[in-house]
Design a protein around this motif. Structure first.
Motif, PDB file in Angstrom:
ATOM      1  N   SER A  45       0.884  -1.222  -0.123  1.00 53.99           N
ATOM      2  CA  SER A  45       0.071  -0.090   0.044  1.00 53.99           C
ATOM      3  C   SER A  45       0.932   1.313   0.050  1.00 53.99           C
ATOM      4  CB  SER A  45      -0.988   0.053   1.097  1.00 53.99           C
ATOM      5  OG  SER A  45      -1.636  -1.090   1.208  1.00 53.99           O
ATOM      6  N   GLY A  46       0.380   2.445  -0.107  1.00 57.63           N
ATOM      7  CA  GLY A  46       0.828   3.687  -0.209  1.00 57.63           C
ATOM      8  C   GLY A  46       0.602   4.810   0.878  1.00 57.63           C
ATOM      9  N   ILE A  47       1.717   5.546   1.056  1.00 59.23           N
ATOM     10  CA  ILE A  47       1.460   6.799   1.858  1.00 59.23           C
ATOM     11  C   ILE A  47       2.076   7.961   1.301  1.00 59.23           C
ATOM     12  CG2 ILE A  47       1.802   7.930   4.069  1.00 59.23           C
ATOM     13  CD1 ILE A  47       2.023   5.173   5.505  1.00 59.23           C
ATOM     14  N   PHE A  48       1.381   8.936   0.892  1.00 60.56           N
ATOM     15  CA  PHE A  48       1.802  10.129   0.210  1.00 60.56           C
ATOM     16  C   PHE A  48       1.887  11.298   1.131  1.00 60.56           C
ATOM     17  CE2 PHE A  48       2.882  13.315  -2.789  1.00 60.56           C
ATOM     18  CZ  PHE A  48       3.304  12.732  -4.181  1.00 60.56           C
ATOM     19  N   ARG A  69      -5.988  -0.768  -4.419  1.00 63.54           N
ATOM     20  CA  ARG A  69      -4.821  -0.525  -3.366  1.00 63.54           C
ATOM     21  C   ARG A  69      -5.198   0.613  -2.548  1.00 63.54           C
ATOM     22  NH1 ARG A  69       0.034  -2.791  -5.184  1.00 63.54           N
ATOM     23  NH2 ARG A  69      -0.895  -4.393  -6.167  1.00 63.54           N
ATOM     24  N   VAL A  70      -4.592   0.539  -1.072  1.00 65.19           N
ATOM     25  CA  VAL A  70      -4.777   1.467  -0.225  1.00 65.19           C
ATOM     26  C   VAL A  70      -3.666   2.562  -0.354  1.00 65.19           C
ATOM     27  CG1 VAL A  70      -4.663   2.033   2.005  1.00 65.19           C
ATOM     28  CG2 VAL A  70      -6.043  -0.018   1.431  1.00 65.19           C
ATOM     29  N   LEU A  71      -4.072   3.685  -0.589  1.00 64.06           N
ATOM     30  CA  LEU A  71      -3.347   4.831  -0.891  1.00 64.06           C
ATOM     31  C   LEU A  71      -3.811   6.047   0.184  1.00 64.06           C
ATOM     32  CD1 LEU A  71      -0.923   6.554  -1.730  1.00 64.06           C
ATOM     33  CD2 LEU A  71      -2.307   7.016  -3.925  1.00 64.06           C
ATOM     34  N   VAL A  72      -2.997   6.424   0.991  1.00 62.23           N
ATOM     35  CA  VAL A  72      -3.576   7.330   1.926  1.00 62.23           C
ATOM     36  C   VAL A  72      -2.729   8.841   1.845  1.00 62.23           C
ATOM     37  CG1 VAL A  72      -4.567   6.023   3.669  1.00 62.23           C
ATOM     38  CG2 VAL A  72      -2.253   6.606   4.077  1.00 62.23           C
ATOM     39  N   LEU A  73      -3.308   9.856   1.834  1.00 63.37           N
ATOM     40  CA  LEU A  73      -2.806  11.196   1.709  1.00 63.37           C
ATOM     41  C   LEU A  73      -2.267  11.892   3.101  1.00 63.37           C
ATOM     42  CD1 LEU A  73      -4.618  12.286  -1.621  1.00 63.37           C
ATOM     43  CD2 LEU A  73      -2.367  11.171  -1.425  1.00 63.37           C
ATOM     44  N   CYS A  74      -1.330  12.479   3.051  1.00 66.86           N
ATOM     45  CA  CYS A  74      -1.237  13.101   4.407  1.00 66.86           C
ATOM     46  C   CYS A  74      -0.398  14.799   3.935  1.00 66.86           C
ATOM     47  CB  CYS A  74      -0.113  12.522   5.453  1.00 66.86           C
ATOM     48  SG  CYS A  74      -0.451  10.768   5.824  1.00 66.86           S
ATOM     49  N   THR A  75      -0.704  15.308   4.788  1.00 64.00           N
ATOM     50  CA  THR A  75       0.133  16.728   4.724  1.00 64.00           C
ATOM     51  C   THR A  75       1.250  16.876   5.962  1.00 64.00           C
ATOM     52  OG1 THR A  75      -1.334  18.045   5.936  1.00 64.00           O
ATOM     53  CG2 THR A  75      -1.889  17.922   3.802  1.00 64.00           C
ATOM     54  N   LEU A  76       2.282  17.626   5.635  1.00 67.53           N
ATOM     55  CA  LEU A  76       3.332  17.825   6.395  1.00 67.53           C
ATOM     56  C   LEU A  76       2.614  18.624   7.916  1.00 67.53           C
ATOM     57  CD1 LEU A  76       6.267  17.483   7.263  1.00 67.53           C
ATOM     58  CD2 LEU A  76       6.461  19.950   5.962  1.00 67.53           C
ATOM     59  N   ARG A  77       1.560  19.447   7.532  1.00 67.65           N
ATOM     60  CA  ARG A  77       0.739  20.020   8.722  1.00 67.65           C
ATOM     61  C   ARG A  77       0.427  18.817   9.663  1.00 67.65           C
ATOM     62  NH1 ARG A  77      -1.970  22.659   5.694  1.00 67.65           N
ATOM     63  NH2 ARG A  77      -3.817  21.253   5.332  1.00 67.65           N
ATOM     64  N   GLU A  78      -0.194  17.807   9.263  1.00 70.31           N
ATOM     65  CA  GLU A  78      -0.651  16.963  10.145  1.00 70.31           C
ATOM     66  C   GLU A  78       0.518  15.975  10.748  1.00 70.31           C
ATOM     67  OE1 GLU A  78      -4.252  14.568   8.406  1.00 70.31           O
ATOM     68  OE2 GLU A  78      -2.840  15.057   6.758  1.00 70.31           O
ATOM     69  N   ILE A  79       1.630  15.735  10.015  1.00 67.98           N
ATOM     70  CA  ILE A  79       2.607  15.130  10.803  1.00 67.98           C
ATOM     71  C   ILE A  79       3.249  16.167  11.976  1.00 67.98           C
ATOM     72  CG2 ILE A  79       4.837  14.263  10.371  1.00 67.98           C
ATOM     73  CD1 ILE A  79       2.950  12.462   8.993  1.00 67.98           C
ATOM     74  N   ARG A 104     -14.009   5.413   1.359  1.00 72.38           N
ATOM     75  CA  ARG A 104     -13.081   5.771   0.301  1.00 72.38           C
ATOM     76  C   ARG A 104     -12.659   7.127   0.267  1.00 72.38           C
ATOM     77  NH1 ARG A 104     -15.918   5.260  -4.576  1.00 72.38           N
ATOM     78  NH2 ARG A 104     -13.782   5.102  -5.380  1.00 72.38           N
ATOM     79  N   THR A 105     -11.881   7.547   1.334  1.00 70.51           N
ATOM     80  CA  THR A 105     -11.510   8.865   1.386  1.00 70.51           C
ATOM     81  C   THR A 105     -10.070   8.767   1.569  1.00 70.51           C
ATOM     82  OG1 THR A 105     -13.523   9.712   2.723  1.00 70.51           O
ATOM     83  CG2 THR A 105     -11.602  11.004   3.033  1.00 70.51           C
ATOM     84  N   PRO A 106      -9.211   9.083   0.563  1.00 68.27           N
ATOM     85  CA  PRO A 106      -7.762   9.010   0.578  1.00 68.27           C
ATOM     86  C   PRO A 106      -7.210  10.001   1.441  1.00 68.27           C
ATOM     87  CG  PRO A 106      -8.477   9.601  -1.514  1.00 68.27           C
ATOM     88  CD  PRO A 106      -9.563   9.570  -0.699  1.00 68.27           C
ATOM     89  N   PHE A 107      -7.840  11.207   1.766  1.00 66.46           N
ATOM     90  CA  PHE A 107      -7.542  12.135   2.311  1.00 66.46           C
ATOM     91  C   PHE A 107      -8.221  12.926   3.581  1.00 66.46           C
ATOM     92  CE2 PHE A 107      -6.447  16.897   3.337  1.00 66.46           C
ATOM     93  CZ  PHE A 107      -5.364  16.524   3.895  1.00 66.46           C
ATOM     94  N   LYS A 108      -8.143  12.167   4.905  1.00 69.37           N
ATOM     95  CA  LYS A 108      -8.904  12.394   6.037  1.00 69.37           C
ATOM     96  C   LYS A 108      -8.002  13.213   6.865  1.00 69.37           C
ATOM     97  CE  LYS A 108     -11.554  10.883   9.754  1.00 69.37           C
ATOM     98  NZ  LYS A 108     -12.844  10.023   9.878  1.00 69.37           N
ATOM     99  N   GLU A 109      -7.943  14.564   6.903  1.00 75.09           N
ATOM    100  CA  GLU A 109      -7.142  15.272   7.722  1.00 75.09           C
ATOM    101  C   GLU A 109      -7.359  15.096   9.083  1.00 75.09           C
ATOM    102  OE1 GLU A 109      -5.447  19.776   6.942  1.00 75.09           O
ATOM    103  OE2 GLU A 109      -7.500  19.702   7.398  1.00 75.09           O
TER     104      GLU A 109
END
Length: 112
Positions: A45-48, A69-79, A104-109
């Motif tokens: 799977s992936g993390i972007f 496939r599972v792909l989740v999106l993150c922002t640096l702000r979240e990290i 089906r939400t790849p970007f949940k902030e």
């Protein structure tokens, strides 16, 4: 030659990690190479992670990819928020994966 920014294993699942430090919102063309890397590997799977945000078209591309496939999106702000509150990275990723799989939400902030 292929460049992979990182690999994370959580609950016996492998995630290829891609990070972009760009100042502009990322579009489908910016995310597509990572999607290709994921498709070239079985059961990965992936993390972007992005220092900026994602365009609506990028979110749609990732939402469509969730069929495969599972792909989740993150922002640096979240990290940064996660580190500041001394949160658990595994729980953070699990929450994002759950949203990707069930909603089906790849970007949940997640900021708190």
């Amino acid at each position: 030659m292929e460049q992979i920014d990182g690999v994370v294993e959580i609950d016996n699942d492998l995630y290829l990690v891609e990070m972009k430090w760009w100042g502009v919102d990322l579009g489908p063309g910016d995310i597509s190479p990572h999607i290709t890397r994921l498709m070239m590997r079985n059961s990965v799977s992936g993390i972007f992670i992005s220092a900026s945000n994602f365009t609506p078209a990028a979110l749609e591309t990732c939402r469509d990819f969730l069929q495969h496939r599972v792909l989740v999106l993150c922002t640096l702000r979240e990290i940064v928020a996660l580190l500041e509150r001394e949160g658990d990275l595994r729980d953070f990723i699990r929450t994002k994966v759950r949203a990707a799989k069930l909603e089906r939400t790849p970007f949940k902030e997640i900021l708190n």
